[in-house]
Design an enzyme around this catalytic site. Sequence first.
Site, PDB file in Angstrom:
ATOM      1  N   ASP A  10       0.878  -1.166   0.000  1.00  0.00           N
ATOM      2  CA  ASP A  10       0.000   0.000   0.000  1.00  0.00           C
ATOM      3  C   ASP A  10       0.918   1.219   0.000  1.00  0.00           C
ATOM      4  O   ASP A  10       1.510   1.551   1.011  1.00  0.00           O
ATOM      5  CB  ASP A  10      -0.884  -0.039   1.258  1.00  0.00           C
ATOM      6  CG  ASP A  10      -1.649   1.264   1.497  1.00  0.00           C
ATOM      7  OD1 ASP A  10      -1.598   2.159   0.635  1.00  0.00           O
ATOM      8  OD2 ASP A  10      -2.296   1.374   2.556  1.00  0.00           O
ATOM      9  N   LYS A  73       2.756  11.653  -3.626  1.00  0.00           N
ATOM     10  CA  LYS A  73       1.805  10.834  -4.390  1.00  0.00           C
ATOM     11  C   LYS A  73       0.751  11.702  -5.066  1.00  0.00           C
ATOM     12  O   LYS A  73       0.219  11.358  -6.116  1.00  0.00           O
ATOM     13  CB  LYS A  73       1.139   9.839  -3.433  1.00  0.00           C
ATOM     14  CG  LYS A  73       0.073   8.954  -4.068  1.00  0.00           C
ATOM     15  CD  LYS A  73      -0.411   7.958  -3.038  1.00  0.00           C
ATOM     16  CE  LYS A  73      -1.628   7.207  -3.471  1.00  0.00           C
ATOM     17  NZ  LYS A  73      -2.009   6.217  -2.446  1.00  0.00           N
ATOM     18  N   GLU A 174      -7.204   0.773  -4.381  1.00  0.00           N
ATOM     19  CA  GLU A 174      -7.198   0.692  -2.912  1.00  0.00           C
ATOM     20  C   GLU A 174      -8.539   0.229  -2.323  1.00  0.00           C
ATOM     21  O   GLU A 174      -8.553  -0.676  -1.481  1.00  0.00           O
ATOM     22  CB  GLU A 174      -6.777   2.049  -2.330  1.00  0.00           C
ATOM     23  CG  GLU A 174      -5.290   2.307  -2.554  1.00  0.00           C
ATOM     24  CD  GLU A 174      -4.863   3.759  -2.475  1.00  0.00           C
ATOM     25  OE1 GLU A 174      -3.677   4.038  -2.736  1.00  0.00           O
ATOM     26  OE2 GLU A 174      -5.702   4.611  -2.155  1.00  0.00           O
ATOM     27  N   ASP A 196     -12.986   5.432   1.607  1.00  0.00           N
ATOM     28  CA  ASP A 196     -11.549   5.422   1.884  1.00  0.00           C
ATOM     29  C   ASP A 196     -11.024   6.864   1.882  1.00  0.00           C
ATOM     30  O   ASP A 196     -10.816   7.449   0.827  1.00  0.00           O
ATOM     31  CB  ASP A 196     -10.854   4.574   0.805  1.00  0.00           C
ATOM     32  CG  ASP A 196      -9.331   4.520   0.978  1.00  0.00           C
ATOM     33  OD1 ASP A 196      -8.787   5.249   1.836  1.00  0.00           O
ATOM     34  OD2 ASP A 196      -8.682   3.756   0.243  1.00  0.00           O
TER      35      ASP A 196
END
Length: 506
Positions: A10, A73, A174, A196
């Site tokens: 992850d 990211k 994810e 999420d």
Amino acid sequence: MHKEPIIGIDLGTTNSCAAIVEDNGNVKLIPYKGGEYTIPSIFAIDDKGNELIGYEAKRQWQLNPRNTVYGSKRLVGRTFGSDVVDTMKKVVAYNMRPGKKNEVTLDVGKKEFTLQEVSAKILGKIREVASNYLKTPIKRAVVTVPAYFNDRQRQSVKDAGKLIDLEVVRIINEPTAAALAYGVGKGLKEKVVIYDLGGGTFDVSIIEIRDRVFEVKSTGGDVFLGGIDFDNAIIHHVLKDFAAKTGIDLATDPVAMQRIKDLAERTKIDLSARDEVPFNIPFITMTSQGQPLNIEMKFTRKMLEQLTNHLVDRTLQMVARVLVDSGLSTKDVDEVMLVGGQTRMPIVQDRLTKFFGKPPSKGVHPDEAVAIGAALYAHSLQDDTNLRIQLLDVIPMAIGLEKAGGAFHVVFPRNAPIPNAKQLLATTSMDNQTELAMRIFQGDHEMVARNDMLGEFTFSGIQQARAGGVQVEITFDVNVEGILSMRARDPATGREMNTTVRVTQS
């Protein structure tokens, strides 16, 4: 012979973690020294030129903010001119500038790095921790990305793996990984919502689980909404309050900003358990007469909720859109799963409880579910596995071509199932034309200018004829990872044409 393990990674905006399915079938998070399971996604270079990754980078962050890269990211696969980069420039201390292809380049410790290189450094650190723990070299991994990542962002993650010789066997979304962590091996028949809200990104997916088949009905998200924005709301409030009291703007002082940033994150976390916390930083700066000044204020949970209510609203608007896209109502949803550290905030849970008419499930660990799901999927890809998982995912936003006048011709609509292939017939527009060029975009706007350009595709070797006299059959192929490839053939001769894909960084 012991098979070579494939780990699940992850790769998060603020923290990353990895997991493995052991020979006995148990899933295990890979521990880092000191018993932590996550590694901060931070890369730095210190005064002596040493590269630091993870906790080492985080520890020196306050003193060296200009050469410490975090939140990268959010910038992966972006062009320098994009809104996202503009917004990031305002909140980070490290220096960004356009590279040769107009991609984002970072200056860290007198060297320059691309975002792929920074991602590769973090992936390399995770691999090193995993190799040391498992006492075997790691060459392959399943890596997760936000469901709302576009083609270019997905490709960047694969490229980051290549830079360190780590084969990214598969990229999975994810929320889908979190659904695997929740549902594998339980023989379920359920429709679940995965909400999420991580450090830097927000995703929501509606997934139907039928034992070992995980079918994504619809997905949506915002790759620019996450815990960092909740921290920034606190920071902004503190700066405004301090400027009102003293007339001093601390935003230009990187070390002061770093101290405020650290305390803002701690304050946010503390307010999930308490109603009020002090926000004090001694000697934050000096007056022009050399008198030390302190920050002394209080934060209540109510204040934090008022400052961040609009962010929670944005997530719920996306939840509503994804429900509409899936054709389901809130009553059709069996469980709501919370993933990502920011979902620990009580107001997020309260608002979701009101929205769905039932409290969210505690069925997965918000920080660990994604890595666990990635490891389960990695295990299902191994030759001798007894675990066969079928993932039916979707593309997060439409993919299509530029039409005359700048309109967007959709080839694959948003939430189209993947893998998927479509064919189009194109023709020449000029006499004796030997090349056909197309510009491919991804996004949900009707005009291409508002969408992300994925690349320019040129088909050469077309036989010469008058305009409209030659047809070219173009096949668009989106693979299981949501990555696009194209080929072209001349139906008259059956000849495949050579295509060059120039992924531009416009």
